[in-house]
Design an enzyme around this catalytic site. Structure first.
Site, PDB file in Angstrom:
ATOM      1  N   HIS A 272       0.827  -1.201   0.000  1.00 26.26           N
ATOM      2  CA  HIS A 272       0.000   0.000   0.000  1.00 26.26           C
ATOM      3  C   HIS A 272       0.865   1.256   0.000  1.00 26.26           C
ATOM      4  O   HIS A 272       0.536   2.239  -0.680  1.00 26.26           O
ATOM      5  CB  HIS A 272      -0.947   0.006   1.200  1.00 26.26           C
ATOM      6  CG  HIS A 272      -1.903  -1.138   1.179  1.00 26.26           C
ATOM      7  ND1 HIS A 272      -2.681  -1.473   2.263  1.00 26.26           N
ATOM      8  CD2 HIS A 272      -2.213  -2.043   0.212  1.00 26.26           C
ATOM      9  CE1 HIS A 272      -3.427  -2.527   1.965  1.00 26.26           C
ATOM     10  NE2 HIS A 272      -3.153  -2.895   0.730  1.00 26.26           N
TER      11      HIS A 272
ATOM     12  N   HIS B 242      -9.117  -2.527  -5.438  1.00 28.73           N
ATOM     13  CA  HIS B 242      -8.049  -2.865  -4.487  1.00 28.73           C
ATOM     14  C   HIS B 242      -7.072  -3.861  -5.087  1.00 28.73           C
ATOM     15  O   HIS B 242      -5.863  -3.765  -4.825  1.00 28.73           O
ATOM     16  CB  HIS B 242      -8.591  -3.390  -3.164  1.00 28.73           C
ATOM     17  CG  HIS B 242      -7.482  -3.532  -2.166  1.00 28.73           C
ATOM     18  ND1 HIS B 242      -6.967  -2.450  -1.476  1.00 28.73           N
ATOM     19  CD2 HIS B 242      -6.722  -4.593  -1.794  1.00 28.73           C
ATOM     20  CE1 HIS B 242      -5.954  -2.850  -0.722  1.00 28.73           C
ATOM     21  NE2 HIS B 242      -5.794  -4.150  -0.907  1.00 28.73           N
TER      22      HIS B 242
ATOM     23  N   ASP C 199      -3.099  -3.140  -5.243  1.00 26.89           N
ATOM     24  CA  ASP C 199      -2.032  -4.056  -4.846  1.00 26.89           C
ATOM     25  C   ASP C 199      -1.057  -4.286  -6.000  1.00 26.89           C
ATOM     26  O   ASP C 199       0.165  -4.339  -5.806  1.00 26.89           O
ATOM     27  CB  ASP C 199      -2.613  -5.393  -4.400  1.00 26.89           C
ATOM     28  CG  ASP C 199      -3.130  -5.378  -2.973  1.00 26.89           C
ATOM     29  OD1 ASP C 199      -2.833  -4.416  -2.235  1.00 26.89           O
ATOM     30  OD2 ASP C 199      -3.830  -6.331  -2.590  1.00 26.89           O
TER      31      ASP C 199
ATOM     32  N   HIS D  83      -0.701 -11.228  -4.969  1.00 21.58           N
ATOM     33  CA  HIS D  83       0.712 -10.940  -4.719  1.00 21.58           C
ATOM     34  C   HIS D  83       1.639 -12.024  -5.259  1.00 21.58           C
ATOM     35  O   HIS D  83       2.731 -11.721  -5.755  1.00 21.58           O
ATOM     36  CB  HIS D  83       0.940 -10.738  -3.220  1.00 21.58           C
ATOM     37  CG  HIS D  83       0.242  -9.544  -2.662  1.00 21.58           C
ATOM     38  ND1 HIS D  83       0.509  -8.263  -3.082  1.00 21.58           N
ATOM     39  CD2 HIS D  83      -0.737  -9.433  -1.721  1.00 21.58           C
ATOM     40  CE1 HIS D  83      -0.273  -7.418  -2.429  1.00 21.58           C
ATOM     41  NE2 HIS D  83      -1.035  -8.097  -1.605  1.00 21.58           N
TER      42      HIS D  83
END
Length: 298
Positions: A83, A240, A244, A267
């Site tokens: 973030h 979101h 990321d 991720h």
């Protein structure tokens, strides 16, 4: 065409909170750094307590399960950097030292917005050096079943993201974001992390999400959103995932000029894509970033 100058912060700023996964109190101070220094985290060694630097680059990625963790050798790591890295990309900050008193960044409200607000409070300072970018010259792709991230040549910076979840509250969402559009990036910055209520116990037993709450995450249960205030944006879930990805892509060390297509990113896939991209020197070139190539400073 005028080259875009590198930047840093005008003065230090500190943010405090708790770690999303550790649940431990943590404090991060963002400090100015000189041109060409890049972003580095100064964190204490878990054994000696002596602080050392970790470079925010792809080769430092040590973990990508539920968050991105960087390491600078045994005993020295920093988790949940995505973030802040997204905020630096959105705010156009190239050089920074981030002093952290623990092994995880504070989660704050679960988005990049508090980091951007802190940067705006102290201001951004331009430096006497040109900003470089990574220009995609040939397609690069990683995939895993129905998940995919692909970079394509494009004269601009576009991010196409699609997600699909069985939970009715999330469902399938897709969006396209111009990373040089200030309004779009402001919208992106507000998107919070999210999780399923059914997964919380398992995550905590595995050592994750011990600091998670309705104050720093969206929690869904089937067709219900448990946060009393609901969503900030109808597409907050996809936004979101895009946030990321923007944060993880910042670990390339420079903005990426091209089109990024992501289907069900996370991720783990983001890290694999970055390694593939940076390892393929025929797929990109480093160029000086000019104003027409980036209409904003991001």
């Amino acid at each position: 065409m005028r080259a875009i100058q590198q930047t840093t912060l005008a003065r230090p700023v500190t943010l405090s909170g708790e770690g999303l996964h550790s649940g431990a109190p943590c404090r991060a101070t963002l400090r100015p750094a000189p041109a060409n220094a890049g972003v580095r985290f100064r964190v204490p060694d878990s054994e000696s307590g002596v602080s050392g630097l970790i470079e925010a680059i792809v080769s430092s990625i040590a973990g990508a399960r539920l968050c991105t963790t960087l390491a600078g050798g045994p005993g020295r790591s920093i988790a949940t950097v995505e973030h802040l890295m997204a905020a630096l990309s959105i705010a156009g900050v190239d050089n920074l030292v981030v002093e952290v008193d623990g092994a995880e960044m504070p989660i704050l409200d679960g988005s990049a917005a508090p980091f951007i607000a802190a940067i705006e409070r102290v201001g951004v300072k331009r430096l006497a050096a040109a900003r470089e970018a990574i220009r995609i010259m040939a397609p690069v792709e990683v995939s895993d079943g129905d998940r995919l991230i692909r970079a394509e040549p494009y004269e601009g910076r576009i991010l196409d993201v699609a997600i699909a979840f069985d939970d009715e509250a999330i469902g399938a969402q897709s969006l396209s974001i111009d990373l040089d559009d200030r309004t779009a990036m402001r919208r992106l910055s507000q998107a919070r992390t999210f999780c399923r209520l059914a997964d919380v116990t398992a995550m905590r037993e595995a050592g994750f999400s011990r600091g998670g709450s309705l104050d720093n995450a969206i929690v869904v249960d089937g067709d219900r959103i448990l946060n009393p205030a609901g969503l900030r944006d109808p597409e907050e879930f996809a936004l979101h995932k895009a946030l990321d990805l923007v944060g993880d892509l910042r670990l390339a060390g420079a903005p990426i000029i091209g089109r990024i297509v992501a289907r069900r990113p996370g991720h783990d896939l983001n890290a694999r894509f970055l390694r593939r991209l940076i390892g393929d020197r025929a797929a990109y070139e480093r160029v000086v970033m000019t104003v027409p190539a980036a209409r904003a400073i991001a």
